[in-house]
Design an enzyme around this catalytic site. Structure first.
Site, short mmCIF file in Angstrom:
data_model
loop_
_atom_site.label_atom_id
_atom_site.label_comp_id
_atom_site.label_asym_id
_atom_site.label_seq_id
_atom_site.Cartn_x
_atom_site.Cartn_y
_atom_site.Cartn_z
N ASN A 159 0.83 -1.20 0.00
CA ASN A 159 0.00 0.00 0.00
C ASN A 159 0.87 1.26 0.00
O ASN A 159 2.05 1.20 -0.32
CB ASN A 159 -0.99 -0.01 1.17
N ARG A 160 0.30 2.39 0.40
CA ARG A 160 0.96 3.68 0.24
C ARG A 160 1.50 4.22 1.56
O ARG A 160 0.83 4.13 2.59
CB ARG A 160 -0.02 4.70 -0.36
N HIS A 188 3.86 0.03 -2.46
CA HIS A 188 4.17 -1.41 -2.60
C HIS A 188 5.66 -1.73 -2.62
O HIS A 188 6.12 -2.61 -3.35
CB HIS A 188 3.51 -1.96 -3.86
N HIS A 195 -0.92 -9.87 -3.80
CA HIS A 195 -1.68 -8.88 -4.57
C HIS A 195 -2.38 -9.52 -5.78
O HIS A 195 -2.36 -8.98 -6.89
CB HIS A 195 -0.74 -7.76 -5.04
N SER A 196 -3.01 -10.66 -5.56
CA SER A 196 -3.75 -11.31 -6.64
C SER A 196 -5.03 -10.55 -6.97
O SER A 196 -5.70 -10.01 -6.07
CB SER A 196 -4.10 -12.75 -6.26
N TYR A 197 -5.36 -10.53 -8.26
CA TYR A 197 -6.63 -9.99 -8.73
C TYR A 197 -7.53 -11.18 -9.04
O TYR A 197 -7.17 -12.05 -9.83
CB TYR A 197 -6.44 -9.21 -10.03
N ASP A 215 -10.86 1.61 -3.46
CA ASP A 215 -9.45 1.40 -3.15
C ASP A 215 -9.27 1.81 -1.70
O ASP A 215 -8.56 2.77 -1.38
CB ASP A 215 -8.56 2.22 -4.08
N GLN A 246 -7.64 -4.41 2.23
CA GLN A 246 -7.80 -3.40 1.19
C GLN A 246 -8.63 -3.98 0.06
O GLN A 246 -8.22 -4.94 -0.60
CB GLN A 246 -6.43 -2.96 0.65
N GLU A 282 -6.68 -7.42 -0.31
CA GLU A 282 -5.31 -7.42 0.21
C GLU A 282 -5.34 -7.40 1.73
O GLU A 282 -5.68 -6.39 2.34
CB GLU A 282 -4.56 -6.21 -0.33
#
Length: 345
Positions: A84-85, A112, A182-184, A247, A282, A310
């Site tokens: 994340n940020r 990330h 971080h799988s979609y 997000d 997330q 996430e």
């Protein structure tokens, strides 16, 4: 979770610098197949049998190592040191200010793990019983982080169709650590399909609203009477237009690994449950996919073509004293378990 899963491995390809990348294939007694590469400790595919036994690949990704070396969406990878940020890429530990790389433009944040985070390196890997253990040693100062961090990511596929991911790490200096997969996911198995028809439940009474730079304000807001209330299943498409895409971090009610943190379901009958030891989740609805990323089978993924769940600490936690602790100190062990369990009917 006992498993009779078999694991095979082969060469996946070579990086631009000539490093060999290995592909590990897990197969359980139900015919479910998961594939993992040691570049970025990434999941490249998860093929789940539906009620009729037909396999459905439920994660977005690429067909070759070239895709994963670029990978602007972070498909399938392990992200770290800090997922994340981090606002401005700055934080203070014991009175010392650290400046991380800034790779989240135009918002000027650290994202990330930076330009060469854990998702951009070849991990050492080995098969141990029914698991694959991947190891990466991040040197002191990498991307601006203090301390040498020795990290392990372990993958397991059980015979009740659960993907178990364990992270652990130790450090030589105090440093923030917040890793995640971080799988979609898209349970339809159709590369051009939107996740609008998926139903989502998130076991959270609160979430962390964000500023324009996508950094949490530091306040926890109740989800009650908001578009962020997913405590009961909601069809995602019913909320996407009103929110403009998700997000956001949700503050999980689950206190132990056996508590379901989230659940997504597709009209086809396929369901995925999420379990974790971390306090946050997330939910990202792939807002930045734009049809310009060529994925599997040479198809281009569109906006909202997948979703990420996430499991992690709260974003920017190193700069918010009221958020759960994210700094790992020498002598401590970072430990984080996430489970993606699949069901079909």
């Amino acid at each position: 979770m006992a498993s009779a899963t078999t694991i095979g491995h082969t060469t996946y390809g070579k990086t631009k610098s000539g490093d060999e990348v290995l592909l590990y294939t897990f197969t359980n007694r139900n015919g479910m197949v998961m594939k993992v590469i040691n570049f970025g400790a990434a999941i490249t595919s998860i093929n789940v049998p539906n009620a009729k036994g037909r396999l459905t690949d439920v994660v977005l990704g690429f067909d070759s190592i070239e895709g994963y070396e670029s990978n602007p969406p972070y498909f399938g990878v392990t992200v770290g040191r800090v997922a994340n940020r981090t606002e401005g890429g700055k934080f203070i530990i014991a009175g010392e200010t650290y400046q991380l790389s800034i790779n989240d433009s135009p918002r000027a944040n650290h994202l990330h793990g930076g330009f060469k985070g854990f998702s951009k390196v070849v991990w050492k890997s080995e098969i141990k019983d029914d698991k694959v253990v991947l190891t990466y040693v991040s040197p002191d100062g990498e991307e601006g982080y203090p301390g040498q961090l020795t990290t392990h990511c372990t993958y397991q596929l059980t015979d009740d169709n659960a993907v178990v991911i364990n992270f652990n790490a130790t450090t030589t200096k105090s440093t923030p650590v917040n890793m995640c997969n971080h799988s979609y996911f898209n349970l339809s198995g159709k590369e051009k399909s939107s996740i609008s028809d998926h139903s989502l439940m998130i076991n959270a009474d609160a979430y962390t609203p964000v500023k324009e730079n996508l950094i949490p304000t530091g306040v926890l807001c109740p989800v009650q009477d908001t578009l962020f209330d997913f405590r009961h299943p909601v069809v995602i498409g019913d909320r996407l237009d009103d929110v403009g895409g998700f997000d956001h971090n949700f503050c999980l009610n689950s206190k132990q690994l056996s508590d379901c943190a989230a659940r997504i379901s597709h009209p086809s009958g396929l369901t995925m449950e999420v379990y974790t030891t971390k306090p946050g989740l997330q939910f990202y609805s792939a807002n930045f996919l734009d049809g310009m990323v060529e994925g599997k089978n040479k198809l281009y993924y569109e906006k909202h073509g997948g979703l990420c769940l996430e499991t992690q600490n709260y974003p920017n936690a190193v700069n918010v004293p009221t958020f759960p602790e994210v700094v790992l100190h020498p002598g401590q062990v970072y430990a984080h378990t996430t489970i993606f369990k699949f069901l079909s009917n």
